[in-house]
Design a protein around this motif. Structure first.
Motif, PDB file in Angstrom:
ATOM      1  N   LYS A   4     -12.925   6.473  12.490  1.00 55.02           N
ATOM      2  CA  LYS A   4     -14.332   6.832  12.638  1.00 55.02           C
ATOM      3  C   LYS A   4     -14.981   6.896  11.259  1.00 55.02           C
ATOM      4  N   THR A   5     -16.284   6.690  11.232  1.00 54.32           N
ATOM      5  CA  THR A   5     -17.023   6.852   9.991  1.00 54.32           C
ATOM      6  C   THR A   5     -18.130   7.871  10.207  1.00 54.32           C
ATOM      7  N   SER A   6     -18.498   8.520   9.125  1.00 58.75           N
ATOM      8  CA  SER A   6     -19.603   9.466   9.161  1.00 58.75           C
ATOM      9  C   SER A   6     -20.421   9.247   7.897  1.00 58.75           C
ATOM     10  N   ALA A   7     -21.687   8.955   8.058  1.00 59.60           N
ATOM     11  CA  ALA A   7     -22.513   8.575   6.908  1.00 59.60           C
ATOM     12  C   ALA A   7     -23.795   9.386   6.851  1.00 59.60           C
ATOM     13  N   PHE A   8     -24.365   9.423   5.668  1.00 59.26           N
ATOM     14  CA  PHE A   8     -25.671  10.054   5.482  1.00 59.26           C
ATOM     15  C   PHE A   8     -26.472   9.190   4.525  1.00 59.26           C
ATOM     16  N   PRO A   9     -27.646   8.711   4.954  1.00 59.41           N
ATOM     17  CA  PRO A   9     -28.430   7.783   4.134  1.00 59.41           C
ATOM     18  C   PRO A   9     -29.249   8.514   3.075  1.00 59.41           C
ATOM     19  N   PHE A  10     -29.438   7.856   1.947  1.00 56.59           N
ATOM     20  CA  PHE A  10     -30.233   8.465   0.888  1.00 56.59           C
ATOM     21  C   PHE A  10     -31.716   8.525   1.233  1.00 56.59           C
ATOM     22  N   THR A  64     -34.328   5.526  -2.764  1.00 54.03           N
ATOM     23  CA  THR A  64     -33.687   5.897  -1.504  1.00 54.03           C
ATOM     24  C   THR A  64     -32.696   4.864  -0.979  1.00 54.03           C
ATOM     25  N   LEU A  65     -32.407   3.839  -1.743  1.00 59.53           N
ATOM     26  CA  LEU A  65     -31.480   2.808  -1.294  1.00 59.53           C
ATOM     27  C   LEU A  65     -30.049   3.345  -1.299  1.00 59.53           C
ATOM     28  N   GLY A  66     -29.337   3.149  -0.191  1.00 59.64           N
ATOM     29  CA  GLY A  66     -27.923   3.485  -0.158  1.00 59.64           C
ATOM     30  C   GLY A  66     -27.573   4.616   0.777  1.00 59.64           C
ATOM     31  N   GLU A  67     -26.298   4.991   0.746  1.00 63.56           N
ATOM     32  CA  GLU A  67     -25.792   6.036   1.623  1.00 63.56           C
ATOM     33  C   GLU A  67     -24.433   6.509   1.137  1.00 63.56           C
TER      34      GLU A  67
END
Length: 477
Positions: free
Chosen positions: A374-380, A392-395
């Motif tokens: 599983k993955t868990s991400a948070f965007p900038f 704000t580019l990336g995560e």
């Protein structure tokens, strides 16, 4: 060899780069007799031709790029004017400022005998140079690596640059052609396009192929927006040209193309420097990738010999060479069980946006563990600091197998610094909850790691079972 003096040492080190210097310093500080050989520059490739000059160049390029970004902040700046001699002066100053830490004087002050000559094995326990013969209890080979030059027809007959020559280039390139879309190639491509050059990158596969695919694409697209022409799926097959011009012919999806430029940079990976060491006389088995060692970094054929850094044929990073020195000191002198594989290895590509990686990528994890990943991400773009900065580019993406961190990839400003939160957690076997159970100062970009970790637990913390439990608990007075 009549004038050659014989020395006895507890440790003989060949190569004064990151790994060799760290091991030599550690041994000397423990009171052991150390002889250190270096035939070129103290500090090795990283200080003189790699990490330090490249980051100094990137800093200059960032300043040159500032006017192009200023308008979105309501600021108008004049057009940047680049003085290539001034840029090179900043690079030299950066090297000169750090150099005393790696200097011959410092290591002699620690008690090392420093020999500025080429060294080679005379037999399995003896190393010789032009003036000395060293019989040592332990011998370290830490000779680093250099740019790999492929057998492309015509390349040897035309001038080309590597990381050893590009930072002192007499004239600024009008059109720089870069062979290789790895970290070195893309970092330098972005730097030179920001400083005013036209830049074309030829990559036979996918650019930043070892990075998370989605994050690599963010960097590639960002460089293309800045004007770097990145041609993926193009393999260089021939080099030609005349006075002051070079042409690279490449096979691509639509057939052969020719790119003409003023300068050619070869950035197609690196190979360990092993020639001239007399490894066969030393009974040290090796391959083109490096000395044949196990996770202990000890030669499989001559237990007196250890290989550190790029010479060990493993990951080619300065910080890995430093870790190898730590492994050597722990094992050789303190009899501890550390190995080269004891800790996960982080890596950073210093483009803008930065791409930072540790452990397995999502694709690697799925190939190894299948559907349980599983993955868990948070965007900038949801991070308040990134929003305030207009970047704000990336995560931040965490990769998990059965709830355990097995990797992470971060794309965006400061990704390399932010990754260290995950590096600490993975290196110390911390549970994912450790990345949620701390107070993160607001507003910071590193909050993205905490938010990504928290997002993994959101279904269980705020799902139906949790709501039912809270409802029941509310009945308790």
């Amino acid at each position: 060899m009549a004038d050659v003096r014989t020395l006895k040492a507890d440790l003989c080190v060949i190569g004064a780069g990151s790994g060799g210097l760290s091991a030599a310093a550690g041994a000397a500080m423990l009171g052991l007799k150390v002889v250190l050989f270096e035939k070129h520059e103290m500090g090795g490739d990283c200080l003189n031709y790699g990490c330090v000059p490249s980051k100094a160049l990137l800093s200059c390029a960032k300043s040159a790029h500032a006017p192009a970004e200023a308008a979105k902040y309501g600021v108008t700046l004049g057009e940047a004017k680049v003085d290539w001699e001034g840029v090179k002066a900043h690079i030299r100053k950066s090297i000169e400022t750090i150099a005393p830490v790696d200097s011959q004087e410092r290591f002699e002050g620690l008690g090392c005998t420093v020999i500025r000559e080429e060294a080679r094995f005379e037999d399995p326990h003896t190393v010789v140079s032009g003036s000395v013969r060293v019989k040592a209890r332990r011998i370290i080979v830490a000779t680093g690596s250099r740019a790999f030059i492929p057998p492309i027809p015509g390349l040897a007959e035309h001038p080309y640059l590597t990381n050893e020559t590009i930072f002192s280039l007499p004239a600024f390139p009008e059109h720089l052609i870069v062979l290789g879309g790895g970290p070195i190639g893309l970092e330098l491509a972005q730097a030179f396009v920001r400083l005013g050059a036209k830049v074309t990158v030829l990559e036979m596969g996918r650019a930043l192929a070892r990075a998370d695919a989605a994050h690599a694409q963010l960097a590639v697209e960002a460089l293309r927006r800045e004007g770097v022409s990145i041609l993926e799926g193009h393999k260089a097959v021939r080099v030609s040209g005349g006075a002051g011009r070079v042409s690279v012919h490449a096979d691509g999806p639509d057939g052969e193309i020719a790119i003409e430029g003023s300068h050619l940079l070869v950035a197609l990976g690196r190979r360990a420097v092993l020639e001239g060491l007399g490894l066969d006389k030393g009974g040290v088995k090796h391959t083109p990738a490096g000395i044949t060692v196990g996770d202990t970094l000890r030669s499989r054929s001559n237990p007196r010999v250890w290989a550190l850094g790029d010479a060990a044929g493993r990951e080619q990073f300065t910080h890995v060479a430093g870790w190898h020195a730590s492994v050597f000191i722990r094992r050789a002198f303190f009899k501890q069980g550390s190995t080269a594989a004891s800790l996960p290895v982080p890596s950073v590509t210093y483009t803008s946006p930065e791409i930072a990686q540790i452990g397995l990528t999502e694709a690697e994890a799925r190939a190894k563990f299948g559907g349980s990943v599983k993955t868990s991400a948070f965007p900038f773009h949801d991070n308040d600091r990134a929003i305030a900065e207009g970047r704000t580019l990336g995560e931040a993406k965490l990769v998990l197998h059965k709830g355990t961190l097995v990797g992470a990839s971060i794309a965006g400003d400061g990704a390399g610094d932010i990754l260290q939160l995950v590096s600490v957690a993975m290196s110390n076997g911390l549970k994912l909850t450790a990345l949620t159970n701390f107070i993160s100062p607001y507003p910071t970009r590193a909050e993205a790691v905490k938010r990504a970790a928290s997002a993994y637990f959101t279904p269980s913390v705020f799902g139906k079972p949790a709501r039912t439990l809270v409802g029941l608990l509310q009945r308790i007075p």
